[in-house]
Design a protein around this motif. Structure first.
Motif, PDB file in Angstrom:
ATOM      1  N   HIS A  80       0.868  -1.177   0.000  1.00 28.05           N
ATOM      2  CA  HIS A  80       0.000   0.000   0.000  1.00 28.05           C
ATOM      3  C   HIS A  80       0.902   1.222   0.000  1.00 28.05           C
ATOM      4  CE1 HIS A  80      -3.165   2.855   0.968  1.00 28.05           C
ATOM      5  NE2 HIS A  80      -2.384   3.320   1.923  1.00 28.05           N
ATOM      6  N   SER A  81       0.733   2.089  -0.975  1.00 31.04           N
ATOM      7  CA  SER A  81       1.541   3.304  -1.056  1.00 31.04           C
ATOM      8  C   SER A  81       0.752   4.487  -0.540  1.00 31.04           C
ATOM      9  CB  SER A  81       1.952   3.570  -2.508  1.00 31.04           C
ATOM     10  OG  SER A  81       2.810   2.554  -2.952  1.00 31.04           O
ATOM     11  N   GLY A  82       1.422   5.327   0.198  1.00 35.95           N
ATOM     12  CA  GLY A  82       0.814   6.538   0.726  1.00 35.95           C
ATOM     13  C   GLY A  82       1.775   7.700   0.540  1.00 35.95           C
ATOM     14  N   LYS A  83       1.359   8.871   0.977  1.00 33.91           N
ATOM     15  CA  LYS A  83       2.215  10.049   0.831  1.00 33.91           C
ATOM     16  C   LYS A  83       3.060  10.285   2.069  1.00 33.91           C
ATOM     17  CE  LYS A  83      -0.583  12.442  -2.544  1.00 33.91           C
ATOM     18  NZ  LYS A  83      -1.313  13.648  -2.862  1.00 33.91           N
ATOM     19  N   SER A  84       2.450  10.151   3.237  1.00 30.39           N
ATOM     20  CA  SER A  84       3.173  10.421   4.478  1.00 30.39           C
ATOM     21  C   SER A  84       2.629   9.524   5.588  1.00 30.39           C
ATOM     22  CB  SER A  84       3.032  11.888   4.859  1.00 30.39           C
ATOM     23  OG  SER A  84       3.769  12.156   6.020  1.00 30.39           O
ATOM     24  N   ILE A  85       2.936   8.237   5.513  1.00 29.81           N
ATOM     25  CA  ILE A  85       2.467   7.266   6.494  1.00 29.81           C
ATOM     26  C   ILE A  85       3.318   7.398   7.751  1.00 29.81           C
ATOM     27  CG2 ILE A  85       2.200   4.813   6.995  1.00 29.81           C
ATOM     28  CD1 ILE A  85       1.828   4.428   3.936  1.00 29.81           C
ATOM     29  N   LEU A  86       2.677   7.499   8.892  1.00 31.63           N
ATOM     30  CA  LEU A  86       3.397   7.590  10.151  1.00 31.63           C
ATOM     31  C   LEU A  86       3.626   6.169  10.676  1.00 31.63           C
ATOM     32  CD1 LEU A  86       1.343  10.485  11.762  1.00 31.63           C
ATOM     33  CD2 LEU A  86       3.537  10.644  10.599  1.00 31.63           C
ATOM     34  N   PRO A  87       4.869   5.665  10.639  1.00 31.08           N
ATOM     35  CA  PRO A  87       5.131   4.282  11.055  1.00 31.08           C
ATOM     36  C   PRO A  87       4.740   3.995  12.496  1.00 31.08           C
ATOM     37  CG  PRO A  87       7.043   5.191   9.929  1.00 31.08           C
ATOM     38  CD  PRO A  87       6.076   6.313  10.133  1.00 31.08           C
ATOM     39  N   THR A  88       4.799   5.000  13.357  1.00 28.83           N
ATOM     40  CA  THR A  88       4.445   4.781  14.761  1.00 28.83           C
ATOM     41  C   THR A  88       2.950   4.587  14.968  1.00 28.83           C
ATOM     42  OG1 THR A  88       4.406   7.177  15.083  1.00 28.83           O
ATOM     43  CG2 THR A  88       6.439   6.024  15.661  1.00 28.83           C
ATOM     44  N   THR A  89       2.143   4.819  13.940  1.00 34.90           N
ATOM     45  CA  THR A  89       0.700   4.645  14.074  1.00 34.90           C
ATOM     46  C   THR A  89       0.210   3.317  13.517  1.00 34.90           C
ATOM     47  OG1 THR A  89       0.183   5.688  11.937  1.00 34.90           O
ATOM     48  CG2 THR A  89       0.343   7.134  13.867  1.00 34.90           C
ATOM     49  N   LEU A  90       1.095   2.525  12.926  1.00 37.27           N
ATOM     50  CA  LEU A  90       0.674   1.236  12.368  1.00 37.27           C
ATOM     51  C   LEU A  90       0.211   0.316  13.476  1.00 37.27           C
ATOM     52  CD1 LEU A  90       3.434   0.728   9.719  1.00 37.27           C
ATOM     53  CD2 LEU A  90       1.017   0.760   9.263  1.00 37.27           C
ATOM     54  N   CYS A  91      -0.911  -0.353  13.237  1.00 35.37           N
ATOM     55  CA  CYS A  91      -1.490  -1.245  14.240  1.00 35.37           C
ATOM     56  C   CYS A  91      -2.119  -2.430  13.518  1.00 35.37           C
ATOM     57  CB  CYS A  91      -2.523  -0.477  15.043  1.00 35.37           C
ATOM     58  SG  CYS A  91      -3.260  -1.440  16.356  1.00 35.37           S
ATOM     59  N   LEU A  92      -1.871  -3.629  14.017  1.00 32.00           N
ATOM     60  CA  LEU A  92      -2.429  -4.847  13.435  1.00 32.00           C
ATOM     61  C   LEU A  92      -3.499  -5.382  14.370  1.00 32.00           C
ATOM     62  CD1 LEU A  92       0.952  -6.593  12.587  1.00 32.00           C
ATOM     63  CD2 LEU A  92      -0.396  -5.148  11.092  1.00 32.00           C
ATOM     64  N   GLY A  93      -4.600  -5.832  13.800  1.00 33.92           N
ATOM     65  CA  GLY A  93      -5.641  -6.408  14.630  1.00 33.92           C
ATOM     66  C   GLY A  93      -6.759  -7.007  13.809  1.00 33.92           C
ATOM     67  N   ASP A  94      -7.180  -8.186  14.188  1.00 37.12           N
ATOM     68  CA  ASP A  94      -8.314  -8.862  13.560  1.00 37.12           C
ATOM     69  C   ASP A  94      -8.114  -9.008  12.049  1.00 37.12           C
ATOM     70  OD1 ASP A  94     -10.748 -10.175  13.699  1.00 37.12           O
ATOM     71  OD2 ASP A  94     -11.923  -8.362  13.372  1.00 37.12           O
ATOM     72  N   GLY A  95      -6.867  -9.294  11.630  1.00 36.98           N
ATOM     73  CA  GLY A  95      -6.578  -9.489  10.212  1.00 36.98           C
ATOM     74  C   GLY A  95      -6.548  -8.214   9.397  1.00 36.98           C
ATOM     75  N   LYS A  96      -6.491  -7.068  10.059  1.00 35.71           N
ATOM     76  CA  LYS A  96      -6.479  -5.782   9.361  1.00 35.71           C
ATOM     77  C   LYS A  96      -5.265  -4.974   9.789  1.00 35.71           C
ATOM     78  CE  LYS A  96     -11.469  -5.436   9.013  1.00 35.71           C
ATOM     79  NZ  LYS A  96     -12.174  -6.268   9.947  1.00 35.71           N
ATOM     80  N   VAL A  97      -4.868  -4.031   8.931  1.00 34.14           N
ATOM     81  CA  VAL A  97      -3.789  -3.096   9.238  1.00 34.14           C
ATOM     82  C   VAL A  97      -4.400  -1.706   9.302  1.00 34.14           C
ATOM     83  CG1 VAL A  97      -1.601  -2.113   8.466  1.00 34.14           C
ATOM     84  CG2 VAL A  97      -2.083  -4.520   8.053  1.00 34.14           C
ATOM     85  N   PHE A  98      -4.155  -1.016  10.406  1.00 36.83           N
ATOM     86  CA  PHE A  98      -4.643   0.346  10.589  1.00 36.83           C
ATOM     87  C   PHE A  98      -3.446   1.283  10.582  1.00 36.83           C
ATOM     88  CE2 PHE A  98      -7.456  -2.612  12.703  1.00 36.83           C
ATOM     89  CZ  PHE A  98      -8.700  -2.238  12.218  1.00 36.83           C
ATOM     90  N   LEU A  99      -3.597   2.441   9.928  1.00 34.93           N
ATOM     91  CA  LEU A  99      -2.487   3.389   9.848  1.00 34.93           C
ATOM     92  C   LEU A  99      -3.009   4.799   9.658  1.00 34.93           C
ATOM     93  CD1 LEU A  99      -1.941   4.288   6.554  1.00 34.93           C
ATOM     94  CD2 LEU A  99      -1.505   1.852   6.516  1.00 34.93           C
ATOM     95  N   VAL A 100      -2.120   5.755   9.867  1.00 36.16           N
ATOM     96  CA  VAL A 100      -2.428   7.168   9.642  1.00 36.16           C
ATOM     97  C   VAL A 100      -1.551   7.646   8.492  1.00 36.16           C
ATOM     98  CG1 VAL A 100      -2.314   9.497  10.606  1.00 36.16           C
ATOM     99  CG2 VAL A 100      -3.071   7.594  12.033  1.00 36.16           C
ATOM    100  N   ASP A 101      -2.183   8.203   7.465  1.00 33.98           N
ATOM    101  CA  ASP A 101      -1.466   8.774   6.324  1.00 33.98           C
ATOM    102  C   ASP A 101      -1.766  10.263   6.297  1.00 33.98           C
ATOM    103  OD1 ASP A 101      -0.226   9.407   3.970  1.00 33.98           O
ATOM    104  OD2 ASP A 101      -1.375   8.044   2.715  1.00 33.98           O
ATOM    105  N   ARG A 102      -0.766  11.072   6.623  1.00 31.32           N
ATOM    106  CA  ARG A 102      -0.940  12.520   6.711  1.00 31.32           C
ATOM    107  C   ARG A 102      -0.742  13.185   5.361  1.00 31.32           C
ATOM    108  NH1 ARG A 102      -3.304  15.291  10.129  1.00 31.32           N
ATOM    109  NH2 ARG A 102      -1.834  16.932   9.829  1.00 31.32           N
TER     110      ARG A 102
END
Length: 188
Positions: free
Chosen positions: A117-139
């Motif tokens: 998954h490509s983004g513009k400004s993904i904050l690595p410290t916000t990556l979270c895995l849970g229930d087979g999903k990946v959650f992240l913040v892309d600023r």
């Protein structure tokens, strides 16, 4: 952990700097230790410390250009090394983030790249895995985009309600502190 020393291994470049903006370069499962060094992540055997496999972070799609035939080719100029800024293991996958631009997953069994998954400004410290999903913040939003997105959601009466709530909690805090002070003063 019982403190028993099992093995020691020198891994040049395994030191991690800038943990405020990136995650750790270590992840573990019951039988493996994963260490990210530059563009590679080494899977080490937990019992012996030997390298079982090496995973490479995928190249950024923006680093490719199309030639006249429409085929993608790597740019000829020397590209800077973009290290793994996040490493995690879950559900048979090794998850990683390449700098702040790409999140990806490798299959632990085959080593194959499963998705990116490509983004513009993904904050690595916000990556979270849970229930087979990946959650992240892309600023990647601008200030105007944020204002437009919040338009109609925050209204003046919301700020009035927040002010009333703050006043009520301040008065409660003052009452509790004054009561405690009076009790101590009266008890001498």
């Amino acid at each position: 952990y019982n403190g028993l020393f099992l093995w020691e291994r020198q891994l040049p470049g395994a030191r991690r700097y800038g943990l405020k903006s990136g995650g750790s370069n270590l992840a573990a499962t019951k039988d493996s230790l994963f260490v990210a060094i530059g563009e590679e992540c080494h899977r080490l055997d937990a019992e012996t410390g030997k390298t079982l496999s090496t995973f490479i972070s995928p190249s950024d799609p923006s680093e490719k250009e199309e030639d006249k035939k429409g085929e993608a080719k790597e740019k000829a100029k020397e590209k800077p090394v973009v290290p793994w800024s996040y490493v995690a293991c879950s559900g048979g996958f090794l998850y990683g983030c390449r700098g702040t631009s790409t999140v990806f997953a490798h299959d632990l069994e085959t080593g194959a790249l499963r998705w990116t998954h490509s983004g513009k400004s993904i904050l690595p410290t916000t990556l979270c895995l849970g229930d087979g999903k990946v959650f992240l913040v892309d600023r990647s939003l601008t200030g105007e985009d944020e204002t437009q997105a919040m338009e109609g959601i925050l209204k003046p009466n919301h700020f009035r309600d927040l002010g009333n709530l703050m006043l009520a909690f301040t008065m409660l805090w003052a009452y509790m502190n004054f009561s405690q002070y009076m009790l101590i003063w009266y008890g001498n």
